[in-house]
Enzyme design. Sequence first.
Site, mmCIF file in Angstrom:
data_model
loop_
_atom_site.group_PDB
_atom_site.id
_atom_site.type_symbol
_atom_site.label_atom_id
_atom_site.label_comp_id
_atom_site.label_asym_id
_atom_site.label_seq_id
_atom_site.Cartn_x
_atom_site.Cartn_y
_atom_site.Cartn_z
ATOM 1 N N HIS A 92 0.859 -1.188 0.000
ATOM 2 C CA HIS A 92 0.000 0.000 0.000
ATOM 3 C C HIS A 92 0.891 1.233 0.000
ATOM 4 C CE1 HIS A 92 -3.321 -2.697 1.759
ATOM 5 N NE2 HIS A 92 -3.461 -2.564 0.447
ATOM 6 N N GLU A 110 1.677 3.828 2.941
ATOM 7 C CA GLU A 110 2.112 3.320 4.244
ATOM 8 C C GLU A 110 3.628 3.487 4.388
ATOM 9 O OE1 GLU A 110 0.174 -0.521 4.589
ATOM 10 O OE2 GLU A 110 -1.768 0.408 4.170
ATOM 11 N N HIS A 153 2.472 -3.654 7.027
ATOM 12 C CA HIS A 153 1.544 -2.551 6.737
ATOM 13 C C HIS A 153 1.530 -1.583 7.914
ATOM 14 C CE1 HIS A 153 -0.851 -4.358 3.300
ATOM 15 N NE2 HIS A 153 -0.130 -5.388 3.699
ATOM 16 N N GLU A 183 0.480 -4.608 11.324
ATOM 17 C CA GLU A 183 -0.035 -3.240 11.176
ATOM 18 C C GLU A 183 0.748 -2.410 12.178
ATOM 19 O OE1 GLU A 183 -2.087 -2.080 8.998
ATOM 20 O OE2 GLU A 183 -3.337 -3.759 8.352
HETATM 21 O O1 0X9 Z 1 -6.615 -3.893 4.243
HETATM 22 C C1 0X9 Z 1 -5.501 -4.433 4.240
HETATM 23 O O2 0X9 Z 1 -5.024 -4.974 3.262
HETATM 24 C C2 0X9 Z 1 -4.666 -4.393 5.516
HETATM 25 N N1 0X9 Z 1 -4.960 -3.219 6.260
HETATM 26 S S1 0X9 Z 1 -4.437 -1.767 5.748
HETATM 27 O O3 0X9 Z 1 -5.064 -0.763 6.568
HETATM 28 N N2 0X9 Z 1 -2.888 -1.668 5.984
HETATM 29 O O4 0X9 Z 1 -4.699 -1.635 4.371
HETATM 30 C C3 0X9 Z 1 -5.026 -5.544 6.400
HETATM 31 C C4 0X9 Z 1 -4.975 -6.884 5.790
HETATM 32 C C5 0X9 Z 1 -5.526 -7.902 6.687
HETATM 33 N N3 0X9 Z 1 -6.812 -7.487 7.167
HETATM 34 C C6 0X9 Z 1 -7.913 -8.183 6.905
HETATM 35 N N4 0X9 Z 1 -7.823 -9.339 6.318
HETATM 36 N N5 0X9 Z 1 -9.049 -7.660 7.288
HETATM 37 ZN ZN ZN Z 2 -1.914 -1.708 4.151
#
Ligand code: 0X9
Ligand code: ZN
Length: 421
Positions: free
Chosen positions: A175, A178, A300, A374
């Site tokens: 991303h 980030e 992330h 995260e």
């Molecule tokens: O949305 C995502 O890909 C990740 N969060 S972010 O805010 N950095 O974009 C998390 C990936 C894992 N989360 C889930 N599977 N919900």
């Molecule tokens: Zn992310």
Amino acid sequence: MGYVLLFFLIGVAAADFTGHRLVSINARSREDLDFLNALGENPDFEGLDFWTDLSVYRPVEVRVSPNDYEKLQQTLKSVGISFDVINENIQDMIDEERRSMEKIPKVGLCNPQTTYCTYDEIGAWLSSMASSNPYRMQFTYLDGLSYEGREIYQVKIAGDMYNPKEAVWIEAGTHAREWIAISSALNLIEKLLSNSNEATEMLSKYDWYIVPVHNPDGYLYTHASSNNRLWRKNRQPCNMFYTGTDLNRNWEANFGGPGSSSSCFSETYRGTTAFSAPETAALRDAVLATPLVKAFFSVHCYSEYMLVPYGYTSAYPGRYDHLMDVANYMMMWLETIDERYYLTGTPPDILYEASGGAYDYFYTQDIPYSYTYELRPKSGTSNGFVLPASEIPLAADELFISLWAFSNITNLNWDMEPSHP
Ligand code: 0X9
Ligand code: ZN
């Protein structure tokens, strides 16, 4: 006429977040999360940009344009979900970040400990690190370019380049916005080469493969002065009006399932098929071609979570208890740096489902340990992605010490270690 058109195009390209607010929402139930999830796809809004995953444990943060704010306020009030505005003008925060970066003299190499380096600066820094450490570091590229044709940097750090050990893969920067994730991965490279006791132990157990900028086109876009600091996806066109695939929805892990979108305008647009984004295909090929991969980590930000598979289903993997034990041990060490208490668990348990993620894909490809970090900040503060560069050293220490803890507790040939999956 030509100039008018040019002016118009430049005007359209420049992203301006003046008057955009960061709203911190306190969700209290699964129903609240379902409601917020649906809001993300609601065409009545110009576009709600969720900065954090949906969770009942930590505030959910969303960027709201001036046009959408009234509507969001009314909608949340009508269903009894409480919220606070924690930043009244996101553009001020972005301008402040840019000013603080401009103060750093541009002489010699960019230093990823003190500032957020650009894609080109990172390339120069990696070349220099590799030439100072010829026996322990290899700097190459993934086989396969980004959509716009850029190289995707790959680093290997090993105690002995000629006698491979089990491998740990680390990806950051899927991303684009980030930045702290990218900087932490670059600092990890430096720390692995530092000759500290921890680094020596880590290199005696594993070979470390690091892709610090998985989405170079997006990252470049977030750095360009007239462009968009908050860009998340890659830069592959979707239709005539919208650009970008969310690379963390583009993997073959329940591709197309919940928590991913088929709409071009969405921040979680998954792409036409799994691996339709060249960046995901290139990383898949590199990891799968590496013998003896023991672990994969996606780095992330933000919210301070350590996520365990699966992200796409509430069913637990066979190794769930063991994966949680290792994650909790890693976080115990991470917390010694600055008392940040990371929450560990699967997204369906502590957040919300999301399909097509990298770590789920590699876990289902028989890589025994697979996690998503995260990193900081915690939600509820006003920075979100726009975190002062002064926090880079702490974030980097947290990533490093927790990976040291990983290498310390695994690689023990535990008799008790459950089999995969
Ligand atoms: O949305 C995502 O890909 C990740 N969060 S972010 O805010 N950095 O974009 C998390 C990936 C894992 N989360 C889930 N599977 N919900
Ligand atoms: Zn992310």
